[in-house]
Design a protein around this motif. Structure first.
Motif, PDB file in Angstrom:
ATOM      1  N   ALA A  99       0.846  -1.195   0.000  1.00 47.83           N
ATOM      2  CA  ALA A  99       0.000   0.000   0.000  1.00 47.83           C
ATOM      3  C   ALA A  99       0.876   1.238   0.000  1.00 47.83           C
ATOM      4  CB  ALA A  99      -0.918   0.019   1.216  1.00 47.83           C
ATOM      5  N   ILE A 100       0.415   2.237  -0.721  1.00 46.66           N
ATOM      6  CA  ILE A 100       1.037   3.559  -0.748  1.00 46.66           C
ATOM      7  C   ILE A 100       0.016   4.535  -0.186  1.00 46.66           C
ATOM      8  CG2 ILE A 100       1.903   5.437  -2.195  1.00 46.66           C
ATOM      9  CD1 ILE A 100       2.451   3.332  -4.397  1.00 46.66           C
ATOM     10  N   SER A 101       0.448   5.396   0.733  1.00 45.18           N
ATOM     11  CA  SER A 101      -0.432   6.470   1.188  1.00 45.18           C
ATOM     12  C   SER A 101       0.295   7.799   1.035  1.00 45.18           C
ATOM     13  CB  SER A 101      -0.854   6.261   2.644  1.00 45.18           C
ATOM     14  OG  SER A 101       0.249   6.356   3.516  1.00 45.18           O
ATOM     15  N   PHE A 124       4.247   3.684   3.312  1.00 43.64           N
ATOM     16  CA  PHE A 124       4.376   2.474   2.494  1.00 43.64           C
ATOM     17  C   PHE A 124       4.219   1.287   3.425  1.00 43.64           C
ATOM     18  CE2 PHE A 124       6.798   5.828   0.555  1.00 43.64           C
ATOM     19  CZ  PHE A 124       6.419   5.780  -0.771  1.00 43.64           C
ATOM     20  N   ALA A 125       3.255   0.432   3.128  1.00 40.30           N
ATOM     21  CA  ALA A 125       3.019  -0.742   3.962  1.00 40.30           C
ATOM     22  C   ALA A 125       3.123  -1.996   3.104  1.00 40.30           C
ATOM     23  CB  ALA A 125       1.640  -0.661   4.621  1.00 40.30           C
ATOM     24  N   SER A 126       3.642  -3.027   3.723  1.00 43.06           N
ATOM     25  CA  SER A 126       3.803  -4.308   3.059  1.00 43.06           C
ATOM     26  C   SER A 126       3.471  -5.406   4.056  1.00 43.06           C
ATOM     27  CB  SER A 126       5.255  -4.460   2.585  1.00 43.06           C
ATOM     28  OG  SER A 126       5.566  -5.802   2.299  1.00 43.06           O
ATOM     29  N   LYS A 127       2.812  -6.437   3.580  1.00 38.29           N
ATOM     30  CA  LYS A 127       2.500  -7.568   4.456  1.00 38.29           C
ATOM     31  C   LYS A 127       3.784  -8.180   5.002  1.00 38.29           C
ATOM     32  CE  LYS A 127      -1.932  -9.017   2.547  1.00 38.29           C
ATOM     33  NZ  LYS A 127      -2.644 -10.062   1.804  1.00 38.29           N
ATOM     34  N   GLN A 128       4.821  -8.208   4.200  1.00 39.70           N
ATOM     35  CA  GLN A 128       6.080  -8.846   4.606  1.00 39.70           C
ATOM     36  C   GLN A 128       7.049  -7.906   5.307  1.00 39.70           C
ATOM     37  OE1 GLN A 128       7.628 -10.392   0.933  1.00 39.70           O
ATOM     38  NE2 GLN A 128       6.565 -12.353   1.177  1.00 39.70           N
ATOM     39  N   ASP A 129       7.074  -6.648   4.898  1.00 42.08           N
ATOM     40  CA  ASP A 129       8.137  -5.746   5.342  1.00 42.08           C
ATOM     41  C   ASP A 129       7.698  -4.657   6.315  1.00 42.08           C
ATOM     42  OD1 ASP A 129      10.014  -7.053   3.629  1.00 42.08           O
ATOM     43  OD2 ASP A 129       9.124  -5.977   1.939  1.00 42.08           O
TER      44      ASP A 129
END
Length: 169
Positions: A99-101, A124-129
């Motif tokens: 995701a980008i916000s 910036f969100a990531s399921k893994q990171d």
């Protein structure tokens, strides 16, 4: 279609997401959906982009992607805390991998001494990171600030999240 730089970044991000079998979503305030627009300019983008959220008002940020009212009140919409919650909320709501916000002050009005026109926060969100946030200041008129924000968002997603993952595929 977007200019050449945005077109190239959108293709690069899309190709990487396709190779990774991953998806991205956006939660946008000051860009008003521009990131989602340039992503969906790419033919076949429905394979890696299902939805975006234009959360221009504080109520939209709260209602659509779960940004806390207390977070908005304490930190203001243009803040690290808010873009982190925006990215996490969009990631969850869309069921995406990334995701980008973005939330900022594109002007010409709305700036302050503490947060002048051109102040933009990115999440910036990531399921893994996990989730990271970045702060930038862009000069120019409203159009220039929004365009630079869109470019920065795509470039950062590519450089910090996708490029290295391709080496492991």
């Amino acid at each position: 279609m977007a200019d050449n730089t945005l077109r190239q970044l959108s293709h690069q991000v899309g190709e990487a997401l396709g190779l990774l079998g991953a998806t991205v979503t956006t939660a946008e305030s000051c860009t008003g959906g521009w990131i989602a627009k340039v992503i969906t300019d790419v033919s076949g983008s429905s394979a890696w982009f299902e939805r975006g959220f234009v959360t221009y008002s504080n109520d939209a940020k709260h209602q659509m992607i779960g940004v806390g009212s207390d977070t908005l009140e304490t930190h203001g919409a243009v803040s690290e805390a808010v873009v982190r919650e925006m990215a996490q909320g969009a990631l969850y709501a869309a069921g995406a991998d990334y995701a980008i916000s973005v939330s900022g002050i594109a002007g010409p009005n709305g700036g302050s001494e503490e947060k002048p026109v051109g102040t933009v926060w990115f999440g910036f969100a990531s399921k893994q990171d996990g989730t990271v946030a970045h702060h930038q200041y862009f000069e120019g008129d409203r159009e220039a600030i929004r365009r630079k924000s869109t470019e920065y968002a795509l470039q950062t997603l590519w450089e910090e999240f996708l490029k290295n993952k391709l080496d492991t595929v």
